[in-house]
Design a protein around this motif. Structure first.
Motif, short mmCIF file in Angstrom:
data_model
loop_
_atom_site.label_atom_id
_atom_site.label_comp_id
_atom_site.label_asym_id
_atom_site.label_seq_id
_atom_site.Cartn_x
_atom_site.Cartn_y
_atom_site.Cartn_z
N ALA A 8 -16.29 -19.74 39.32
CA ALA A 8 -17.22 -20.02 40.43
C ALA A 8 -18.39 -19.04 40.39
O ALA A 8 -19.55 -19.42 40.59
N LEU A 9 -18.09 -17.77 40.12
CA LEU A 9 -19.16 -16.75 40.06
C LEU A 9 -20.15 -17.07 38.94
O LEU A 9 -21.35 -16.85 39.08
N ASP A 10 -19.64 -17.60 37.82
CA ASP A 10 -20.53 -17.98 36.70
C ASP A 10 -21.58 -18.98 37.17
O ASP A 10 -22.71 -18.98 36.69
N ALA A 11 -21.17 -19.87 38.08
CA ALA A 11 -22.06 -20.96 38.50
C ALA A 11 -22.84 -20.63 39.78
O ALA A 11 -23.76 -21.37 40.14
N ALA A 12 -22.47 -19.54 40.46
CA ALA A 12 -23.07 -19.26 41.77
C ALA A 12 -24.44 -18.59 41.64
O ALA A 12 -24.72 -17.91 40.66
N SER A 13 -25.28 -18.78 42.66
CA SER A 13 -26.59 -18.12 42.71
C SER A 13 -26.53 -16.94 43.67
O SER A 13 -25.82 -16.99 44.68
N GLY A 14 -27.30 -15.91 43.37
CA GLY A 14 -27.44 -14.78 44.28
C GLY A 14 -26.28 -13.82 44.24
O GLY A 14 -26.18 -12.93 45.09
#
Ligand SMILES: NC(=O)c1ccc[n+]([C@@H]2O[C@H](COP(=O)([O-])OP(=O)(O)OC[C@H]3O[C@@H](n4cnc5c(N)ncnc54)[C@H](O)[C@@H]3O)[C@@H](O)[C@H]2O)c1
Length: 290
Positions: A8-14
């Motif tokens: 999820a962190l790989d795909a998250a912004s900010g």
């Protein structure tokens, strides 16, 4: 769960993954192969100064001690549910966060599923009239390993807290009374304190009836669905089903960690807090006792 948060962190912004702390060498090797720093303990991670915030995805019995350590060091925390295995632990975690001046969000990812957010908005706008009942099902494809089940608090805590948080969040009501029954069916050696399926009934503070069905084995794969019955409307939503379930879960984890990062920036919590987790855990434990 840690691996799912990393994806999820790989795909998250900010927000960006910086490091992993895990006593498992295999997990650390996986982290370094993703280009992340890896430490054998949270203390070693803290010494490195690599992170501003942390996601706790260790076994539930370790949640309180890890939140305390991270908060003391000034790191904001997104802790997996249930955030302790007793409501007192969740309250201590909240106190630790307050002492450390950091945010504590708890990983109730349903709050970030768009169809559920939309349902909640319509419930609160009165579209369904008065709510007579909300029924929630969560049936997993297969149980976690035996060692995990023995320390997870059992099915009602491990799985049920999601449903009790969902009931509270959707209805805006608190859970009053809970009682439950366990199925006697087990596919292999039963795990003490962790029946393979249970049904729970609860009354909510506004008069709505809550119905919760949980199971550790489901031939259709990990599935969650719910039904809302009001005096003026009715809706049934299969929000996690079949092969699309993984996408829904992944997307909710992305939105959840983005909301956490936004909260770290502006100090406005958008997800569940420790008090919500404590209430969900209290309801689950009441169901276990019944
Ligand atoms: N939100 C959800 O839908 C959901 C789903 C599954 C699990 N969970 C929660 O996530 C948590 C972990 O569950 P899991 O199934 O991933 O368990 P797991 O046993 O598969 O993984 C736990 C990891 O924590 C590591 N660990 C152990 N001690 C540690 C410590 N002191 N510091 C750092 N890491 C440590 C282990 O080595 C392991 O890699 C549980 O609290 C569980 O309730 C939430």
């Amino acid at each position: 769960m840690g691996q799912l948060h990393l994806s999820a962190l790989d795909a998250a912004s900010g927000v960006e993954a910086a490091a992993v702390a895990d006593p498992s060498e295999r997990v650390r090797a996986g982290a370094t192969s993703r280009g992340l720093s890896a430490y054998a303990s949270v203390d070693a991670l803290l010494e490195s100064g690599d992170a501003q915030a942390a996601i706790v995805a260790a076994p539930s019995a370790l949640h309180l001690s890890l939140v305390e350590r991270l908060a003391e060091a000034g790191l904001h925390v997104l802790c997996e549910k249930p955030c302790g295995t007793a409501p007192e632990e969740t309250s201590h975690a909240r106190d630790a966060a307050e002492r450390g001046g950091v945010l504590l969000q708890v990983g109730f990812w349903r709050r970030f599923v768009p169809t559920l957010v939309d349902l909640r908005d319509r419930i609160h706008a009165g579209v369904f009239g008065e709510l007579s009942a909300i029924a929630c099902w969560q049936w997993d494809e297969r149980p976690p390993p035996r060692a995990f089940r023995e320390t997870s608090g059992g099915i009602v805590v491990d799985m049920g807290v999601h449903e009790f948080d969902q009931l509270r969040w959707l209805s805006g009501q608190d859970v009053d009374r809970v009682s439950g029954l366990a199925s006697g069916v087990a596919y292999d050696d039963p795990v003490e304190g962790d029946p393979e399926s249970v049904a729970l009934l609860c009354s909510l503070s506004g008069g709505t009836l809550g119905i919760v069905s949980l199971g550790r084995r489901f031939s259709e794969g990990d599935s969650c669905w719910l039904e809302v019955i009001g005096t003026q409307g009715h809706e049934r939503i299969d929000f996690m089903a079949g092969t699309d379930g993984e996408r829904v879960f992944h997307q909710a984890l992305i939105s959840q960690v983005e909301a956490f990062a936004a909260a770290v920036r502006d100090r406005v919590l958008r997800g569940a807090g420790a008090d919500d987790a404590s209430q969900a855990l209290r309801a689950a434990l009441a169901g276990t006792a019944g």
